[in-house]
Design a protein around this motif. Sequence first.
Motif, PDB file in Angstrom:
ATOM      1  N   LYS A   1      -2.031   9.204  37.072  1.00  0.00           N
ATOM      2  CA  LYS A   1      -2.684  10.031  37.884  1.00  0.00           C
ATOM      3  C   LYS A   1      -4.022  10.719  37.735  1.00  0.00           C
ATOM      4  CE  LYS A   1      -0.548  13.704  39.321  1.00  0.00           C
ATOM      5  NZ  LYS A   1       0.279  14.802  39.894  1.00  0.00           N
ATOM      6  N   PHE A   2      -3.940  11.423  36.364  1.00  0.00           N
ATOM      7  CA  PHE A   2      -5.075  12.028  35.908  1.00  0.00           C
ATOM      8  C   PHE A   2      -6.163  10.995  35.523  1.00  0.00           C
ATOM      9  CE2 PHE A   2      -1.832  15.223  34.113  1.00  0.00           C
ATOM     10  CZ  PHE A   2      -1.788  15.694  35.243  1.00  0.00           C
ATOM     11  N   LYS A   3      -5.751   9.517  35.035  1.00  0.00           N
ATOM     12  CA  LYS A   3      -6.730   8.738  34.484  1.00  0.00           C
ATOM     13  C   LYS A   3      -7.413   8.244  35.706  1.00  0.00           C
ATOM     14  CE  LYS A   3      -8.565   6.110  31.732  1.00  0.00           C
ATOM     15  NZ  LYS A   3      -9.530   6.254  30.473  1.00  0.00           N
ATOM     16  N   GLU A   4      -6.670   8.032  37.090  1.00  0.00           N
ATOM     17  CA  GLU A   4      -7.161   7.677  38.284  1.00  0.00           C
ATOM     18  C   GLU A   4      -8.332   8.491  38.743  1.00  0.00           C
ATOM     19  OE1 GLU A   4      -5.669   6.104  42.908  1.00  0.00           O
ATOM     20  OE2 GLU A   4      -4.495   6.984  41.457  1.00  0.00           O
ATOM     21  N   LEU A   5      -7.942   9.738  38.728  1.00  0.00           N
ATOM     22  CA  LEU A   5      -8.795  10.762  39.184  1.00  0.00           C
ATOM     23  C   LEU A   5     -10.136  10.593  38.460  1.00  0.00           C
ATOM     24  CD1 LEU A   5      -9.435  12.820  41.433  1.00  0.00           C
ATOM     25  CD2 LEU A   5      -8.106  14.460  39.785  1.00  0.00           C
ATOM     26  N   PHE A   6      -9.843  10.700  37.107  1.00  0.00           N
ATOM     27  CA  PHE A   6     -11.166  10.708  36.075  1.00  0.00           C
ATOM     28  C   PHE A   6     -12.211   9.523  36.352  1.00  0.00           C
ATOM     29  CE2 PHE A   6     -13.154   9.937  32.282  1.00  0.00           C
ATOM     30  CZ  PHE A   6     -13.464  11.127  31.724  1.00  0.00           C
ATOM     31  N   LYS A   7     -11.526   8.397  36.776  1.00  0.00           N
ATOM     32  CA  LYS A   7     -12.301   7.218  36.819  1.00  0.00           C
ATOM     33  C   LYS A   7     -12.853   7.283  38.110  1.00  0.00           C
ATOM     34  CE  LYS A   7     -12.689   4.439  34.502  1.00  0.00           C
ATOM     35  NZ  LYS A   7     -13.389   4.002  33.545  1.00  0.00           N
ATOM     36  N   ALA A   8     -12.335   7.917  39.173  1.00  0.00           N
ATOM     37  CA  ALA A   8     -12.977   8.039  40.528  1.00  0.00           C
ATOM     38  C   ALA A   8     -14.155   8.932  40.308  1.00  0.00           C
ATOM     39  CB  ALA A   8     -12.097   8.595  41.336  1.00  0.00           C
ATOM     40  N   HIS A   9     -14.272   9.811  39.237  1.00  0.00           N
ATOM     41  CA  HIS A   9     -15.669  10.600  39.391  1.00  0.00           C
ATOM     42  C   HIS A   9     -16.271  10.099  38.219  1.00  0.00           C
ATOM     43  CE1 HIS A   9     -14.551  13.864  42.323  1.00  0.00           C
ATOM     44  NE2 HIS A   9     -13.279  13.450  41.997  1.00  0.00           N
ATOM     45  N   ASP A  10     -16.080   9.053  37.406  1.00  0.00           N
ATOM     46  CA  ASP A  10     -16.923   8.554  36.409  1.00  0.00           C
ATOM     47  C   ASP A  10     -17.630   7.322  37.227  1.00  0.00           C
ATOM     48  OD1 ASP A  10     -17.974   7.616  34.299  1.00  0.00           O
ATOM     49  OD2 ASP A  10     -16.261   6.409  33.232  1.00  0.00           O
ATOM     50  N   GLU A  11     -18.755   8.090  37.857  1.00  0.00           N
ATOM     51  CA  GLU A  11     -19.590   7.028  38.765  1.00  0.00           C
ATOM     52  C   GLU A  11     -20.480   6.191  37.978  1.00  0.00           C
ATOM     53  OE1 GLU A  11     -21.777   9.523  41.275  1.00  0.00           O
ATOM     54  OE2 GLU A  11     -19.936   9.731  42.325  1.00  0.00           O
ATOM     55  N   GLU A  12     -20.851   6.602  36.820  1.00  0.00           N
ATOM     56  CA  GLU A  12     -21.566   5.587  35.954  1.00  0.00           C
ATOM     57  C   GLU A  12     -20.980   4.780  34.863  1.00  0.00           C
ATOM     58  OE1 GLU A  12     -24.546   7.776  33.893  1.00  0.00           O
ATOM     59  OE2 GLU A  12     -25.385   8.727  35.517  1.00  0.00           O
ATOM     60  N   ASN A  13     -19.670   4.932  34.948  1.00  0.00           N
ATOM     61  CA  ASN A  13     -18.526   3.868  34.142  1.00  0.00           C
ATOM     62  C   ASN A  13     -18.884   4.265  32.541  1.00  0.00           C
ATOM     63  OD1 ASN A  13     -16.404   2.227  34.006  1.00  0.00           O
ATOM     64  ND2 ASN A  13     -17.748   0.652  33.939  1.00  0.00           N
ATOM     65  N   ILE A  14     -18.998   5.565  32.246  1.00  0.00           N
ATOM     66  CA  ILE A  14     -19.431   5.792  30.665  1.00  0.00           C
ATOM     67  C   ILE A  14     -18.157   6.474  30.187  1.00  0.00           C
ATOM     68  CG2 ILE A  14     -21.816   5.470  30.944  1.00  0.00           C
ATOM     69  CD1 ILE A  14     -21.663   8.609  31.347  1.00  0.00           C
ATOM     70  N   ASP A  15     -17.039   6.446  30.693  1.00  0.00           N
ATOM     71  CA  ASP A  15     -15.663   7.215  30.300  1.00  0.00           C
ATOM     72  C   ASP A  15     -16.134   8.920  29.983  1.00  0.00           C
ATOM     73  OD1 ASP A  15     -14.212   5.083  30.023  1.00  0.00           O
ATOM     74  OD2 ASP A  15     -14.919   4.318  28.255  1.00  0.00           O
ATOM     75  N   LYS A  16     -17.036   9.273  31.010  1.00  0.00           N
ATOM     76  CA  LYS A  16     -17.107  10.652  30.908  1.00  0.00           C
ATOM     77  C   LYS A  16     -17.256  11.128  32.348  1.00  0.00           C
ATOM     78  CE  LYS A  16     -19.394  10.506  26.430  1.00  0.00           C
ATOM     79  NZ  LYS A  16     -20.847  10.913  25.764  1.00  0.00           N
ATOM     80  N   VAL A  17     -17.429  12.321  32.848  1.00  0.00           N
ATOM     81  CA  VAL A  17     -17.641  12.581  34.249  1.00  0.00           C
ATOM     82  C   VAL A  17     -18.643  14.092  33.909  1.00  0.00           C
ATOM     83  CG1 VAL A  17     -15.274  12.097  35.185  1.00  0.00           C
ATOM     84  CG2 VAL A  17     -15.606  14.295  34.349  1.00  0.00           C
ATOM     85  N   PRO A  18     -19.263  14.138  35.086  1.00  0.00           N
ATOM     86  CA  PRO A  18     -20.052  15.279  35.181  1.00  0.00           C
ATOM     87  C   PRO A  18     -19.351  16.510  34.956  1.00  0.00           C
ATOM     88  CG  PRO A  18     -20.705  13.774  36.914  1.00  0.00           C
ATOM     89  CD  PRO A  18     -19.527  13.184  36.496  1.00  0.00           C
ATOM     90  N   ILE A  19     -19.852  17.538  34.172  1.00  0.00           N
ATOM     91  CA  ILE A  19     -19.226  18.938  34.181  1.00  0.00           C
ATOM     92  C   ILE A  19     -19.129  19.474  35.334  1.00  0.00           C
ATOM     93  CG2 ILE A  19     -21.381  19.927  33.514  1.00  0.00           C
ATOM     94  CD1 ILE A  19     -19.608  21.717  31.632  1.00  0.00           C
ATOM     95  N   GLU A  20     -19.769  19.404  36.068  1.00  0.00           N
ATOM     96  CA  GLU A  20     -19.753  20.070  37.495  1.00  0.00           C
ATOM     97  C   GLU A  20     -18.677  19.500  38.462  1.00  0.00           C
ATOM     98  OE1 GLU A  20     -23.317  17.272  37.976  1.00  0.00           O
ATOM     99  OE2 GLU A  20     -22.506  18.849  36.478  1.00  0.00           O
ATOM    100  N   ALA A  21     -18.214  18.239  38.272  1.00  0.00           N
ATOM    101  CA  ALA A  21     -17.100  17.752  38.797  1.00  0.00           C
ATOM    102  C   ALA A  21     -15.775  18.213  38.344  1.00  0.00           C
ATOM    103  CB  ALA A  21     -17.094  16.137  38.599  1.00  0.00           C
TER     104      ALA A  21
END
Length: 252
Positions: free
Chosen positions: A45-65
């Motif tokens: 579940k956590f991975k799915e949510l993380f990938k949903a906000h990893d819009e650039e597909n770089i295994d990172k999400v913006p800190i503001e998210a």
Amino acid sequence: MPPKGKKGKEAKAPPPVKGGAMGPPPKPKKIPPPPACFSPEDLAKFKELFKAHDEENIDKVPIEAIPLMLRKLGFNPKTAEIKQLYVQFLEDDLVDTVEYHEWLFMIEAKMGWGDDFELAVTKAFAALAHDDEEVGLADFELLRTELENWGEPLQEIEFVDWIRLAIKDKTFNVEDGTFNYVKFIENMNNKDHRYIKEPINFFKLDQKTLAEMAMKKAAEEKAEEERKEAEKKAREEARRQKMIADGLLPPD
């Protein structure tokens, strides 16, 4: 002809050139394993949510998210808590992205800060206030009526104190009668000592009592809906059987 090296001593290797032109590459960062408290289902579940906000597909999400992502998991993170998560799990204050393992440890830390209780109280207030959209606002008089009839009923004198505190911390709008229960709960959790010596304990309604109260109310409302639906189906079936008996419908 190159000069000979000194006897008995190995020639020193040339110093690495700055900028990475020479010398070994930096060792890859060792990623810590996920917190042991999470089940495979949790991690999925956590991975799915993380990938949903990893819009650039770089295994990172913006800190503001991160605040939004925590809210999507049902948390109610405060600004101070978000800042503490950044300080605790990010390398420095210049980082503008969050990696997956950092995200997991942020969730674990937030869980350890007791947000579940506050979430239960918030959801209970939403149910009692008929705030189906969970926008955080309630009609104060409607909430008063519910709280006078559920759980351990509140007395009028207790509502006088409640209104006084709600006006003081600007969670009750006297003009339109709306009550920001989300902000009120947050304020009471953080600043009980500012108003009275002992914790107000939500005026007889502690977290567990209030949550149980809301769940009981929801269960009774669901049972009532199911009863009405069953009665409706029974009426429809009786009508159908009558039409069959009258020859208006073919028998089964």
